[in-house]
Enzyme design. Sequence first.
Site, mmCIF file in Angstrom:
data_model
loop_
_atom_site.group_PDB
_atom_site.id
_atom_site.type_symbol
_atom_site.label_atom_id
_atom_site.label_comp_id
_atom_site.label_asym_id
_atom_site.label_seq_id
_atom_site.Cartn_x
_atom_site.Cartn_y
_atom_site.Cartn_z
ATOM 1 C CE LYS A 1 -6.344 -18.127 13.516
ATOM 2 N NZ LYS A 1 -5.612 -17.593 14.678
ATOM 3 C CE LYS B 1 -6.099 -14.925 10.542
ATOM 4 N NZ LYS B 1 -5.137 -14.632 11.571
ATOM 5 N NE ARG C 1 -2.103 -0.055 3.555
ATOM 6 C CZ ARG C 1 -2.572 -0.546 4.682
ATOM 7 N NH1 ARG C 1 -3.871 -0.583 4.874
ATOM 8 N NH2 ARG C 1 -1.775 -0.990 5.624
ATOM 9 C CD GLU D 1 -0.764 -26.318 7.273
ATOM 10 O OE1 GLU D 1 -0.821 -27.330 6.580
ATOM 11 O OE2 GLU D 1 -1.406 -26.186 8.336
HETATM 12 N N1 LIG Z 1 0.727 -11.636 11.589
HETATM 13 C C1 LIG Z 1 0.539 -12.892 11.950
HETATM 14 O O1 LIG Z 1 1.076 -13.371 12.946
HETATM 15 C C2 LIG Z 1 -0.354 -13.778 11.123
HETATM 16 C C3 LIG Z 1 -0.528 -15.138 11.484
HETATM 17 C C4 LIG Z 1 -1.325 -15.959 10.699
HETATM 18 C C5 LIG Z 1 -1.959 -15.435 9.591
HETATM 19 N N2 LIG Z 1 -1.806 -14.110 9.289
HETATM 20 C C6 LIG Z 1 -2.516 -13.593 8.123
HETATM 21 O O2 LIG Z 1 -1.564 -13.116 7.192
HETATM 22 C C7 LIG Z 1 -2.115 -12.018 6.468
HETATM 23 C C8 LIG Z 1 -1.172 -10.818 6.582
HETATM 24 O O3 LIG Z 1 -1.021 -10.478 7.928
HETATM 25 P P1 LIG Z 1 0.122 -9.473 8.414
HETATM 26 O O4 LIG Z 1 0.156 -9.563 9.888
HETATM 27 O O5 LIG Z 1 1.363 -9.713 7.648
HETATM 28 O O6 LIG Z 1 -0.516 -8.078 7.993
HETATM 29 P P2 LIG Z 1 0.230 -6.647 7.878
HETATM 30 O O7 LIG Z 1 1.482 -6.655 8.671
HETATM 31 O O8 LIG Z 1 -0.800 -5.626 8.164
HETATM 32 O O9 LIG Z 1 0.638 -6.559 6.337
HETATM 33 C C9 LIG Z 1 -0.302 -6.359 5.321
HETATM 34 C C10 LIG Z 1 0.451 -6.023 4.047
HETATM 35 O O10 LIG Z 1 -0.489 -5.853 3.007
HETATM 36 C C11 LIG Z 1 -0.233 -4.625 2.333
HETATM 37 N N3 LIG Z 1 -1.491 -4.100 1.821
HETATM 38 C C12 LIG Z 1 -2.580 -3.693 2.513
HETATM 39 N N4 LIG Z 1 -3.550 -3.309 1.676
HETATM 40 C C13 LIG Z 1 -3.060 -3.482 0.424
HETATM 41 C C14 LIG Z 1 -3.579 -3.244 -0.879
HETATM 42 N N5 LIG Z 1 -4.815 -2.769 -1.051
HETATM 43 N N6 LIG Z 1 -2.800 -3.527 -1.936
HETATM 44 C C15 LIG Z 1 -1.547 -4.012 -1.771
HETATM 45 N N7 LIG Z 1 -1.003 -4.256 -0.560
HETATM 46 C C16 LIG Z 1 -1.763 -3.987 0.513
HETATM 47 C C17 LIG Z 1 0.387 -3.720 3.371
HETATM 48 O O11 LIG Z 1 1.134 -2.720 2.708
HETATM 49 P P3 LIG Z 1 2.043 -1.664 3.517
HETATM 50 O O12 LIG Z 1 3.237 -2.446 4.001
HETATM 51 O O13 LIG Z 1 2.417 -0.660 2.515
HETATM 52 O O14 LIG Z 1 1.177 -1.170 4.627
HETATM 53 C C18 LIG Z 1 1.257 -4.717 4.129
HETATM 54 O O15 LIG Z 1 2.494 -4.893 3.488
HETATM 55 C C19 LIG Z 1 -3.512 -11.802 7.056
HETATM 56 O O16 LIG Z 1 -4.464 -12.511 6.295
HETATM 57 C C20 LIG Z 1 -3.404 -12.418 8.431
HETATM 58 O O17 LIG Z 1 -4.654 -12.862 8.924
HETATM 59 C C21 LIG Z 1 -1.020 -13.274 10.025
#
Ligand SMILES: NC(=O)c1ccc[n+]([C@@H]2O[C@H](COP(=O)([O-])OP(=O)(O)OC[C@H]3O[C@@H](n4cnc5c(N)ncnc54)[C@H](OP(=O)(O)O)[C@@H]3O)[C@@H](O)[C@H]2O)c1
Length: 429
Positions: free
Chosen positions: A206, A106, A47, A130
Amino acid sequence: MRTRPLKVALLGCGVVGSEVARIMTTHADDLAARIGAPVELVGVAVRRPSKVREGIDPGLVTTDATALVKRGDIDVVVEVIGGIEPARTLITTAFEHGASVVSANKALLAQDGAALHAAAGEHGRDLYYEAAVAGAIPLIRPLRESLAGDKVNRVLGIVNGTTNFILDKMDSTGAGYQEALDEATALGYAEADPTADVEGFDAAAKAAILAGISFHTRVRLDDVYREGMTEVTAADFRSAKEMGCTIKLLAICERSADGTSVTARVHPAMIPLTHPLASVRGAYNAVFVESDAAGQLMFYGPGAGGSPTASAVLGDLVAVCRNRLNGTTGPGESAYADLTVSPMGQVVTRYHISLDVADKPGVLAQVATVFAEHGVSIDTVRQQGKDGEASLVVVTHRAYDASLSGTVEALRKLDTVRGVASIMRVEGE
Ligand SMILES: NC(=O)c1ccc[n+]([C@@H]2O[C@H](COP(=O)([O-])OP(=O)(O)OC[C@H]3O[C@@H](n4cnc5c(N)ncnc54)[C@H](OP(=O)(O)O)[C@@H]3O)[C@@H](O)[C@H]2O)c1
């Protein structure tokens, strides 16, 4: 080994995405050897393009995720943006343009898994996820593949690290909910807005995914009964201890005794200290699976965090890349059993009910009559009196949730019942 690389597009480069990119770079040789071809990161959609991203070639960064998935030469799209849109449209567009997809999303899978699987199938592509349930813990593949010849009857899991951290703190220190939440926030285990975790939305998504895979039946987020853990008190933990139990926020997916229906639910519950899930501490996750042939299985590990979640994403990436090279796809959605998903009232379990009552003769008999009238059989009763008021703790035998609700409604109408202090289900016995 094939020298032409498989092309990977990364959608999102936050907590998870940045770790996926890092491991793809640092483990490039091993990944290539395991897959049978090198993998090349050809684009990273974000983003905020100006944000400094260590280890990422700025030339790969784009804000136009749609153009990236429409390139037509992408083998695998890794979606780690999260949320429903634009993730859903990007994933379906990726399939339409020939890519397979690995996702950690999820919320999207629980809401639209069936449609996404259909889109993958229509285009002969893979959809792997996964990382969507319990982070690093291998769970989807064991359920989808390793246990494909068995019959899963029950899945009981701690699938949210934030809530487990809070409940564990309350248990070990005697702290109240707010105090434990404040500590979780200060240590980075809880988000500034913890609603999705503490109200059980995250665990419910989940549970929907786990129930769907375990029972070969479509289970959507709306089918999952959900109760958060914000009402759990230090007094509940004291009661639990008196029963030799602790309290966990559990995701429970169950096949009915006659095998014709299933239920999926998320709520706080007492579990015996002797149950393997009782010893899951801090922010760890664990899932306990009961099946006909294998018996009891337990999966344990870190359920979140950039690096653990990326481990699961990379595992999927390797599997999907291998499928690409072999011109095949892995298992798609399996919903052939099409079992009825029953409402919460059909759940059968035990209950721990704490009542504030008037301390006078006949109250206990009155309360016991209400339970009997609703077909809920009492296992134990404990009464403590003080200054004309008393507390009554009733533990029931197994009963329908609907019967228990009826009992509680009737109890509230008794003049001698001042209030229902807490109702907690007792699981894992
Ligand atoms: N974090 C965990 O521990 C964890 C565990 C299991 C599953 N998950 C899943 O993994 C996924 C990502 O989680 P996360 O924690 O990594 O989230 P995050 O840190 O908020 O990262 C989201 C990423 O998506 C980008 N983004 C947001 N809107 C966008 C758009 N419209 N177009 C292009 N890019 C966009 C953001 O860009 P910017 O960097 O520019 O803001 C950021 O790089 C989610 O589905 C979450 O449920 C996360």
